[in-house]
Design an enzyme around this catalytic site. Structure first.
Site, short mmCIF file in Angstrom:
data_model
loop_
_atom_site.label_atom_id
_atom_site.label_comp_id
_atom_site.label_asym_id
_atom_site.label_seq_id
_atom_site.Cartn_x
_atom_site.Cartn_y
_atom_site.Cartn_z
N GLY A 1 5.66 2.96 -3.44
CA GLY A 1 5.11 3.31 -4.74
C GLY A 1 4.65 2.09 -5.54
N ALA A 2 4.41 2.32 -6.85
CA ALA A 2 3.74 1.32 -7.71
C ALA A 2 2.45 0.89 -7.00
CB ALA A 2 4.64 0.14 -8.03
N HIS B 1 -2.48 -0.69 -1.23
CA HIS B 1 -2.06 0.64 -0.74
C HIS B 1 -3.27 1.56 -0.60
CE1 HIS B 1 1.73 -0.54 -3.06
NE2 HIS B 1 2.18 -0.38 -1.84
N GLN C 1 16.66 -1.30 2.93
CA GLN C 1 15.88 -2.50 3.26
C GLN C 1 15.98 -3.57 2.18
OE1 GLN C 1 12.03 -0.29 3.50
NE2 GLN C 1 11.16 -2.10 2.55
N GLY D 1 0.12 -2.62 6.29
CA GLY D 1 -0.68 -3.76 5.87
C GLY D 1 -0.27 -5.06 6.55
N GLU D 2 -1.24 -5.90 6.81
CA GLU D 2 -0.93 -7.24 7.34
C GLU D 2 -0.25 -8.10 6.27
OE1 GLU D 2 -4.61 -8.80 8.88
OE2 GLU D 2 -4.37 -7.72 10.78
N GLN E 1 6.64 -7.32 9.45
CA GLN E 1 6.99 -5.90 9.47
C GLN E 1 6.06 -5.13 10.41
OE1 GLN E 1 7.95 -3.46 5.83
NE2 GLN E 1 5.81 -2.90 5.99
N SER F 1 0.59 -6.95 -4.63
CA SER F 1 1.97 -6.56 -4.35
C SER F 1 2.53 -5.85 -5.56
CB SER F 1 2.81 -7.82 -4.06
OG SER F 1 4.18 -7.52 -4.15
N SER F 2 3.34 -4.84 -5.33
CA SER F 2 3.97 -4.14 -6.45
C SER F 2 4.81 -5.10 -7.28
CB SER F 2 4.85 -3.00 -5.94
OG SER F 2 4.09 -2.16 -5.09
P1 AMP Z 1 5.09 -1.42 0.04
O1 AMP Z 1 4.89 -0.31 -0.94
O2 AMP Z 1 5.09 -2.77 -0.58
O3 AMP Z 1 6.24 -1.16 0.98
O4 AMP Z 1 3.80 -1.41 0.95
C1 AMP Z 1 3.39 -0.25 1.64
C2 AMP Z 1 2.35 -0.62 2.65
O5 AMP Z 1 1.23 -1.21 2.00
C3 AMP Z 1 2.86 -1.67 3.66
O6 AMP Z 1 2.35 -1.34 4.93
C4 AMP Z 1 2.26 -2.94 3.14
O7 AMP Z 1 2.06 -3.92 4.13
C5 AMP Z 1 0.95 -2.46 2.57
N1 AMP Z 1 0.46 -3.41 1.58
C6 AMP Z 1 1.13 -3.87 0.50
N2 AMP Z 1 0.38 -4.77 -0.17
C7 AMP Z 1 -0.79 -4.89 0.53
C8 AMP Z 1 -1.98 -5.68 0.37
N3 AMP Z 1 -2.12 -6.52 -0.65
N4 AMP Z 1 -2.96 -5.54 1.28
C9 AMP Z 1 -2.81 -4.68 2.32
N5 AMP Z 1 -1.74 -3.92 2.53
C10 AMP Z 1 -0.74 -4.01 1.65
#
Ligand code: AMP
Length: 281
Positions: free
Chosen positions: A30-31, A36, A60, A148-149, A154, A186-187
């Protein structure tokens, strides 16, 4: 909302009863930001239906403060997702739906991929990630799953997991989305103070410096220079800069040159940890 938002995994069959359609899953905490949304767009372009999950996975987090302060913006998130139309559904499970009564991670053999970099600092982090991802992949059997890379380690761990569990889902990696000043979205960026947010793009500058140095210098020199770059900056504390093979995550030796590699940085700004990485070939 037009879209289907559900809290119990059993409700899933109501929406996805047609087994012939392809389903893309996008797991998130989320966020939601443009990173995303780029995953969601890619998933929609490659599948009949898309399932976005929003779940702040407690197992996690190795740091309780980080878990407690993690942003929660469910209403805004649902608004953002609903713009994509009716082929999208959102799963917002409760902890008990994922874990039952006992909230703990399973233990996987992740082939040492989880004992370096983020896994070394955030003990148990990837076991928690693997547990929730296995749960999503087994519960929904999606055709493809999008990651996401940005979280490159991960992504590799999940590819390994899916293969070792013989899951049919194809794991798809998606490029890092950045703010115009270069900061990887990033959130956790929401938690930075204005001063911290201003300097945060230097993390990416440090990675680009590494790429430039790699054209002539060996790994040891690249590391020394990147560390020196961060020593000259206030507010940012470099945790690590590491360059590895892009598939095995085996670190280069000091006297090696980097022809095909991936560079990784973790840095903290006050209480907030940021990670970023770059292709070094
Ligand atoms: P999270 O909500 O931070 O767990 O991220 C959820 C998914 O979004 C994960 O697969 C992350 O790698 C991807 N993600 C987060 N930030 C980015 C970004 N800036 N660019 C691409 N993918 C992202």
């Amino acid at each position: 909302y037009y879209m289907f938002v559900f809290n119990y995994s059993q409700q899933f069959d109501k929406c996805f009863s047609d087994k012939s359609i392809s389903i893309g899953i996008v797991p998130t905490m989320g966020a939601l930001h443009d990173g995303h949304l780029s995953l969601i767009k890619k998933a929609l372009s490659e599948n009949d239906k898309v399932l976005v999950t929003i779940f702040v996975n407690p197992t996690q987090f190795d740091d309780n403060l980080d878990l407690k302060s993690y942003p929660n913006e469910l209403e805004k998130d649902l608004d953002k997702i609903s713009q994509f139309g009716e082929n999208i559904s959102v799963f917002t499970p409760d902890k008990s739906d994922v874990y039952g009564d006992e909230i703990h991670a399973k233990q996987y053999d992740l082939k040492e991929l989880d004992n370096i970099m983020e896994g070394k600092i955030r003990k148990g982090h990837f076991q928690g990630v693997a547990t929730v991802v296995e749960y999503f992949l087994k519960t929904f059997s999606p055709t493809k799953a999008y990651f996401g890379e940005k979280d490159y380690q991960q992504l590799l761990i999940i590819k390994h997991l899916s293969k070792s569990l013989n899951l049919p889902t194809k794991i798809v990696g998606c490029p890092i989305v950045r703010a115009t000043d270069g900061l990887a979205m990033s959130s956790r960026n929401l938690l930075l103070s204005p001063e911290e947010r201003k300097i945060a793009p230097e993390v990416y500058t440090g990675l680009k410096l590494a790429v430039k140095l790699a054209k002539k210098e060996k790994y040891k020199k690249i590391q020394t220079e990147v560390r020196a770059f961060f020593q000259n900056l206030s507010l940012i504390k470099l945790e690590y800069f590491i360059a590895t093979d892009p598939f095995t995550l085996v670190e280069f030796k000091p006297n090696e040159t980097i022809k095909s590699g991936r560079g990784f940085i973790a840095a903290s700004l006050g209480e907030i940890r940021l990670i970023d990485n770059i292709n070094m070939s």
